[in-house]
Design a protein around this motif. Structure first.
Motif, PDB file in Angstrom:
ATOM      1  N   ASP A 199       0.839  -1.202   0.000  1.00  0.00           N
ATOM      2  CA  ASP A 199       0.000   0.000   0.000  1.00  0.00           C
ATOM      3  C   ASP A 199       0.877   1.257   0.000  1.00  0.00           C
ATOM      4  OD1 ASP A 199      -1.982   1.914   0.207  1.00  0.00           O
ATOM      5  OD2 ASP A 199      -2.671   1.276   2.187  1.00  0.00           O
ATOM      6  N   PHE A 200       1.557   1.506  -1.133  1.00  0.00           N
ATOM      7  CA  PHE A 200       2.450   2.665  -1.240  1.00  0.00           C
ATOM      8  C   PHE A 200       1.687   3.981  -1.179  1.00  0.00           C
ATOM      9  CE2 PHE A 200       1.410   1.254  -5.517  1.00  0.00           C
ATOM     10  CZ  PHE A 200       0.986   2.416  -6.131  1.00  0.00           C
ATOM     11  N   ILE A 201       0.373   3.917  -1.335  1.00  0.00           N
ATOM     12  CA  ILE A 201      -0.425   5.141  -1.271  1.00  0.00           C
ATOM     13  C   ILE A 201      -0.495   5.646   0.171  1.00  0.00           C
ATOM     14  CG2 ILE A 201      -2.742   6.120  -1.569  1.00  0.00           C
ATOM     15  CD1 ILE A 201      -3.041   4.185  -3.979  1.00  0.00           C
ATOM     16  N   ASN A 249       4.553   8.893   2.252  1.00  0.00           N
ATOM     17  CA  ASN A 249       3.777   7.996   1.394  1.00  0.00           C
ATOM     18  C   ASN A 249       3.308   8.804   0.186  1.00  0.00           C
ATOM     19  OD1 ASN A 249       1.425   9.440   2.136  1.00  0.00           O
ATOM     20  ND2 ASN A 249       0.943   8.011   3.771  1.00  0.00           N
ATOM     21  N   LEU A 250       2.594   8.153  -0.710  1.00  0.00           N
ATOM     22  CA  LEU A 250       2.162   8.824  -1.927  1.00  0.00           C
ATOM     23  C   LEU A 250       1.158   9.938  -1.647  1.00  0.00           C
ATOM     24  CD1 LEU A 250       2.831   8.714  -4.904  1.00  0.00           C
ATOM     25  CD2 LEU A 250       0.885   7.194  -5.217  1.00  0.00           C
ATOM     26  N   LEU A 251       0.322   9.775  -0.636  1.00  0.00           N
ATOM     27  CA  LEU A 251      -0.634  10.834  -0.293  1.00  0.00           C
ATOM     28  C   LEU A 251       0.080  12.091   0.197  1.00  0.00           C
ATOM     29  CD1 LEU A 251      -3.503   8.801   1.417  1.00  0.00           C
ATOM     30  CD2 LEU A 251      -3.526   9.876  -0.854  1.00  0.00           C
ATOM     31  N   ASP A 252       1.162  11.907   0.976  1.00  0.00           N
ATOM     32  CA  ASP A 252       1.963  13.060   1.423  1.00  0.00           C
ATOM     33  C   ASP A 252       2.539  13.799   0.221  1.00  0.00           C
ATOM     34  OD1 ASP A 252       1.593  12.325   4.121  1.00  0.00           O
ATOM     35  OD2 ASP A 252       3.471  11.181   4.169  1.00  0.00           O
ATOM     36  N   MET A 253       3.111  13.015  -0.688  1.00  0.00           N
ATOM     37  CA  MET A 253       3.726  13.602  -1.876  1.00  0.00           C
ATOM     38  C   MET A 253       2.666  14.297  -2.730  1.00  0.00           C
ATOM     39  SD  MET A 253       6.033  11.686  -4.712  1.00  0.00           S
ATOM     40  CE  MET A 253       6.671  12.555  -6.129  1.00  0.00           C
TER      41      MET A 253
END
Length: 184
Positions: free
Chosen positions: A98-100, A109-113
């Motif tokens: 779950d990289f998101i 994580n991807l949401l932070d980015m």
């Protein structure tokens, strides 16, 4: 507004190191890579990631640019500059699953980015006095911008190939986005 997004040229990473925020050199012969780039001379605004691999491109073409921290690649935290195979399975497997939502060890994580990229993107696209923009950045940043424009599921973002040293061109006209060119 016409927005050109260009990914830096190829890096020197023979050991397959994990990198995002970390500085990693462009491959030997990067000046030769620069010769194939299509950098126009009529940009109103030029913004680069502060990473050296992006700034070298901007400096080579003597561009009048500013940097923005929000345009950095993903922060892999404690994994930066480690071989992918050396990252402990108990650390990396949850992220792979779950990289998101799962943060990298000491990173994001991807949401932070996505939050930081969209902060930049929304600010840029609200400008009314700008006709043509060049953004020099990374594959992950470009994918997140395309995801915002095309509204595809976040988990599908790695389905888009972003080539080294190539441009994506997006138009914004009366609040409507259109992707005009990819990997040119």
């Amino acid at each position: 507004m016409e927005i050109h997004l260009i990914r830096h040229t190829a890096v020197d990473n023979p050991e397959n190191l994990c990198y995002g925020f970390a500085e990693i050199p462009l491959r030997k012969g990067y000046l030769e890579d620069f010769k194939s780039l299509d950098i126009e001379d009529d940009y109103d605004v030029i913004v680069s990631s502060p990473s050296q691999r992006c700034r070298l491109l901007a400096d080579h073409f003597k561009l009048n640019y500013q940097t923005d921290e929000r345009l950095r690649e993903m922060n892999f935290g404690n994994w930066e500059l480690k071989k992918w195979t050396d990252i402990l399975e108990e650390e990396i497997n949850p992220w792979y699953s779950d990289f998101i939502r799962v943060k990298t060890s000491g990173g994001e994580n991807l949401l932070d980015m996505q939050t930081r990229i969209l902060s930049f993107w929304n600010e840029l696209t609200e400008k009314r006095d700008t006709n043509k923009v060049l953004i020099i950045t990374h594959a992950g940043v470009i994918r997140l911008i395309l995801q915002a424009v095309l509204q595809f599921p976040l988990e599908n973002m790695f389905s888009i190939q972003i080539d080294y040293g190539k441009k994506m061109i997006i138009n914004l006209n009366e609040g409507i986005f259109s992707v005009k060119k990819m990997n040119v």
